[in-house]
Design an enzyme around this catalytic site. Structure first.
Site, PDB file in Angstrom:
ATOM      1  N   ASP A  28       0.872  -1.170   0.000  1.00 39.07           N
ATOM      2  CA  ASP A  28       0.000   0.000   0.000  1.00 39.07           C
ATOM      3  C   ASP A  28       0.911   1.223   0.000  1.00 39.07           C
ATOM      4  OD1 ASP A  28      -2.307  -1.504   0.130  1.00 39.07           O
ATOM      5  OD2 ASP A  28      -2.422  -1.432   2.308  1.00 39.07           O
ATOM      6  N   ASP A  81     -13.463  -3.931  -1.123  1.00 45.33           N
ATOM      7  CA  ASP A  81     -13.242  -3.634   0.295  1.00 45.33           C
ATOM      8  C   ASP A  81     -14.595  -3.729   0.979  1.00 45.33           C
ATOM      9  OD1 ASP A  81     -10.564  -3.097  -0.261  1.00 45.33           O
ATOM     10  OD2 ASP A  81     -10.940  -0.959  -0.596  1.00 45.33           O
TER      11      ASP A  81
END
Length: 253
Positions: free
Chosen positions: A11, A130
């Site tokens: 990330d 998500d």
């Protein structure tokens, strides 16, 4: 049986690898290209690179980050964050990525999945989901790096995305992200029953047994960040734990 994959996740925000808990309280952990090379040499089957603030900031993926990471790699590499058109997806692949991951833009424009699949092939299109648990035992899809609820049911969205051409699902439990409590097995099982494409399980890995649990629940690959970034486990240790439970993996030489 196909070999199960172990995938470190990078990330990236502000040019650095970051990691938080439930998508918040991020810690900055260093250069993504260096981390990518380290994980490749450690036996990673693939890498996922997510420009996590691109959608929230309304910009495209930072191409210079992609190029710097791709320059170091000889394993498959997925890039996501800020990809809003088939042309942008094609440009990312041209920089060296093997697959593109789409999330927020696909939620508002599902046809983006179909257009990318037609241009690149379904095998190169990963639908990132998500999801956060709801009070009624289901899961809601969140957009913009897990910050915006969409009202979409995660299972239905996975089914729709695959019907439009997504060739893989990157499934992240927001509730479990960074908690070390293990993957959301019920979520994995629900998505597995809904689609027949490979599933990458993400969010919650903290112990070695968590990885095999996710695979047993229906995941084809297990993605993790914290346990690798903080040196808790090596990729080879994870693969040994998975293989010990009867699942085949690619050996780390």
């Amino acid at each position: 049986m196909l070999k199960k994959r172990v995938i470190p996740c990078l990330d990236v925000k502000g040019g650095s690898v970051v990691k938080g808990v439930q998508f918040e309280n991020l810690k900055y952990l260093g250069d993504p290209a260096e981390a990518a090379e380290r994980y490749m040499n450690g036996g990673a089957d693939e890498l996922v690179f997510l420009d996590i603030s691109a959608s929230e900031e309304g910009r495209r993926t930072r191409k210079e980050w992609v190029h710097a990471v791709a320059d170091k790699l000889f394993v498959p590499f997925t890039v996501g964050g800020g990809i809003g058109s088939p042309e942008e997806a094609r440009d990312i692949v041209a920089l060296g990525a093997d697959k593109i991951s789409i999330n927020t833009k696909a939620i508002s424009d599902p046809d983006l999945i179909k257009k990318c699949a037609l241009l690149l092939g379904s095998q190169a299109v990963v639908l990132a989901i998500d999801a956060k648990a709801t009070k009624d035992g289901k899961w809601e899809v969140y957009a913009k790096g897990g910050t915006v609820p969409t009202g979409k049911d995660a299972v239905e969205w996975a089914r729709q995305g695959c019907s439009l051409g997504a060739g893989e699902i990157l499934l992240t439990s927001i509730d479990r992200d960074g908690t070390d409590l293990g993957y959301d097995l019920n979520l994995i099982e629900a998505i597995r029953q809904a689609v027949d494409v490979p599933i990458i399980a993400s969010g919650g890995a903290g112990k070695l047994h968590h990885f095999a649990e996710a695979i047993r629940a229906g995941a084809d690959a297990v993605l993790a960040a914290s346990v690798f970034h903080f040196g808790i486990y090596s990729i080879s240790q994870v693969k040994e734990a998975i293989e010990k439970e009867g699942f085949p993996v690619r050996k780390v030489w």
